[in-house]
Design an enzyme around this catalytic site. Structure first.
Site, mmCIF file in Angstrom:
data_model
loop_
_atom_site.group_PDB
_atom_site.id
_atom_site.type_symbol
_atom_site.label_atom_id
_atom_site.label_comp_id
_atom_site.label_asym_id
_atom_site.label_seq_id
_atom_site.Cartn_x
_atom_site.Cartn_y
_atom_site.Cartn_z
ATOM 1 N N ASP A 48 0.786 -1.243 0.000
ATOM 2 C CA ASP A 48 0.000 0.000 0.000
ATOM 3 C C ASP A 48 0.818 1.294 0.000
ATOM 4 O OD1 ASP A 48 -1.506 -2.142 0.850
ATOM 5 O OD2 ASP A 48 -1.969 -1.298 2.817
ATOM 6 N N GLU A 228 -10.283 -3.061 4.987
ATOM 7 C CA GLU A 228 -8.959 -2.487 5.255
ATOM 8 C C GLU A 228 -8.892 -1.081 4.640
ATOM 9 O OE1 GLU A 228 -5.940 -6.240 5.277
ATOM 10 O OE2 GLU A 228 -6.414 -5.515 3.274
HETATM 11 C C1 FRU Z 1 -3.560 -3.888 3.005
HETATM 12 C C2 FRU Z 1 -2.845 -4.249 4.289
HETATM 13 C C3 FRU Z 1 -3.194 -3.273 5.384
HETATM 14 C C4 FRU Z 1 -2.015 -3.379 6.298
HETATM 15 C C5 FRU Z 1 -0.888 -3.545 5.329
HETATM 16 C C6 FRU Z 1 0.237 -4.387 5.845
HETATM 17 O O1 FRU Z 1 -2.921 -4.257 1.849
HETATM 18 O O2 FRU Z 1 -3.156 -5.571 4.653
HETATM 19 O O3 FRU Z 1 -4.427 -3.545 6.003
HETATM 20 O O4 FRU Z 1 -1.868 -2.237 7.092
HETATM 21 O O5 FRU Z 1 -1.437 -4.141 4.175
HETATM 22 O O6 FRU Z 1 1.311 -4.395 4.980
#
Ligand code: FRU
Length: 528
Positions: A48, A228
């Site tokens: 992300d 998320e």
């Molecule tokens: C989404 C996620 C988030 C988390 C991050 C961990 O892609 O799962 O929820 O903060 O990636 O790398």
């Protein structure tokens, strides 16, 4: 300076060169699948985008980063800056994993009036709000809490707040805070996810340190997977700055529309404390109908600019701009790229537009792309055959283009473009008139065998605003296509790994002759 000092200085200089991941070397950014105008880290894994913020003339992109390898792990915030939103300079890791706590997704705000007490010298500072993830906490289970770090040197160095965590519900799944200043509430607002409960929880704060629970949203829309990366932002309706709605966007993984990870959004009202969905709770809207756009985030702190002129009296407002992770958790760890894995979408400008179905999110490439257009613009107008003849003669040099096509459907049942074709592989983008759908077919797009979930044909309902004509704009990079149909009303983002010679473009049709084709093609320069 003594000899010893000089040796020490030399040693430190060498160390900093070794440790500094950022300065590109020749060839670093020229591997066959290396994105040429999309951000990717020079080496190693990213997921992300995090903490997108504009501050003192620089756009900052932070990103989920593993400094030690090309698989997910050791999550830290990588960092890159840009002055024009297209050319990125990678900087050293901003916020590293430490004491067994990984630095998960979050956001960054500009604290202009030192509400946090972190800013020094009477100047604004940057405050990052992120999820601390402890894989195995004292309870034996994972723990996720919300934490702060701040920077007083334009994001170059960061200090973790000694009073962390600022929010702890003693939960294994509680993550991805999006924080912004709410004019309505006159306080900071945090939208943060309770993934298994399918809820976005809202908190308010005067100082970013003490947070009060304001309320929850959800479950609504799709609850097929974990929720998320919540994101909440305000957009003008049909270009009127005085008339706005709020968009609450939520990542879903797995179980999204096209399988794996994807994002839904809700349009509604937000008064600084509560988000209320304007649509029935069952209505599912998706920000991207392709497989590869996840956890997209908008920039905080953008400068104000005029909206596209409707009236001279409109106030100046920022153009909300969003970047997503161009990937899908189904196969993110298997992508055939090296020495990096993961890339971002091109920045997108956002708007809300009235359509026959109601108000919808409109996304188009940021105007900053014009900086990469290399002249001359190729304009091709004619029958399918004429245009294809001229396309075949045209030497694209590289694969990257920003292309807009207007296709008059005539008698054709299917109309579209064949992209990145060569050596027997290609990617299709098309519209099926009977099914009233737009589709991207990458089943024969080149390298597809690394995951059973990759070689797919994805589609989305699309009613054309002019029933006889299809309008699509497509950004084509070395390993991705982003399709913006009907002036940004429908977006599909797809990774593709074409063969070496896969760079040709052709118009195609099925079931009858097209009425005519008009193409505008810009070559896009590499940012590296
Ligand atoms: C989404 C996620 C988030 C988390 C991050 C961990 O892609 O799962 O929820 O903060 O990636 O790398």
């Amino acid at each position: 300076m003594t000899v010893l000092h000089r040796h020490l200085a030399c040693f430190l200089a060498l160390m900093s060169i070794c440790l500094f991941a950022g300065s590109p070397q020749d060839g670093d950014y020229n591997q066959p699948y290396r994105p040429q105008f999309h951000f990717s880290p020079r080496v190693n894994w990213t997921n992300d985008p995090n903490g997108l913020v504009y501050f003192e003339g620089e756009y900052h992109i932070f990103f989920q980063y593993n400094p030690f390898g090309d698989q997910w792990g050791h999550m830290s915030w990588g960092h890159a800056v840009s002055t024009d939103l297209v050319h990125w300079k990678e900087l050293p890791v901003a916020i590293p994993e430490s004491d067994g706590v990984m630095i998960f997704t979050g956001s960054t705000v500009v604290d202009r009036t030192n509400t946090s007490g972190f800013c020094t010298g009477g100047k604004p500072c940057l405050v990052a709000v992120y999820t601390g993830h402890t894989p195995e906490s004292a309870s034996g289970k994972p723990l996720q809490t919300q934490n702060l770090a701040y920077s007083n040197d334009r994001g170059r160095t960061w200090t973790k707040y000694s009073g962390n965590p600022v929010l702890d519900l003693h939960m294994s799944d509680f993550r991805d805070p999006k924080v912004f200043w709410s004019e309505q509430g006159k306080h900071w607002v945090m939208a943060v996810s309770l993934p298994d409960e399918h809820k976005v929880r809202f908190y308010g704060s005067a100082d970013l340190k003490k947070w009060d629970h304001l309320g929850d949203f959800g479950p609504e829309g799709s609850v097929a997977g974990q929720w998320e990366c919540p994101e909440l932002f305000e957009l003008p309706v049909d270009g009127h700055a005085a008339q706005t709605r709020w968009v609450l966007k939520i990542g879903l993984n797995p179980g999204a529309l096209q399988g794996g990870s994807g994002e839904q959004y809700f349009i509604g009202h937000f008064d600084g404390t509560r988000f209320v969905n304007d649509n029935p709770p069952s209505l599912q809207l998706w920000t991207d109908y392709g497989k590869d756009c996840y956890c997209a985030l908008t920039f905080n702190g953008l400068p104000k600019t005029p909206l596209p002129a409707r009236s001279q009296t409109q106030p100046l407002v920022p153009v909300p701009t969003m970047i997503g992770w161009m990937n899908n958790w189904q196969y993110a760890g298997k992508l055939p790229t090296s020495p990096w894995r993961g890339q971002m979408t091109f920045p997108r400008k956002l708007a809300l537009g009235t359509t026959d179905e109601g108000l919808r999110l409109i996304q188009l490439p940021s105007d900053a792309i014009a900086k990469l257009h290399t002249s001359p613009l190729t304009r091709l107008i004619g029958t399918e055959k004429e245009v294809n003849k001229r396309l075949a003669r045209r030497n694209h040099g590289d694969k990257m283009v920003d292309l807009t096509s207007t296709i008059t459907l005539g008698g054709a049942k299917v109309a579209g473009l064949r992209l990145l074709s060569g050596d027997g592989s290609y990617t299709l983008v098309g519209h099926n008139r009977e099914r009233r759908e737009l589709f991207v077919d990458r089943t024969n797009s080149g390298e597809t065998g690394f995951s059973k979930d990759f070689p797919a044909r994805v589609s989305a309902p699309l009613t054309l605003s002019n029933p006889g004509q299809l309008q699509i704009r497509i950004l084509v990079d070395r390993s991705s296509i982003e399709v913006f149909a009907e002036h940004g009303r429908l977006v599909m983002t797809e990774l593709v790994f074409p063969r070496q010679n896969g760079r040709r473009i052709a118009v195609y049709s099925e079931g009858g002759a097209l009425g005519g084709v008009s193409l505008r093609i810009w070559s896009v320069a590499s940012i590296w």
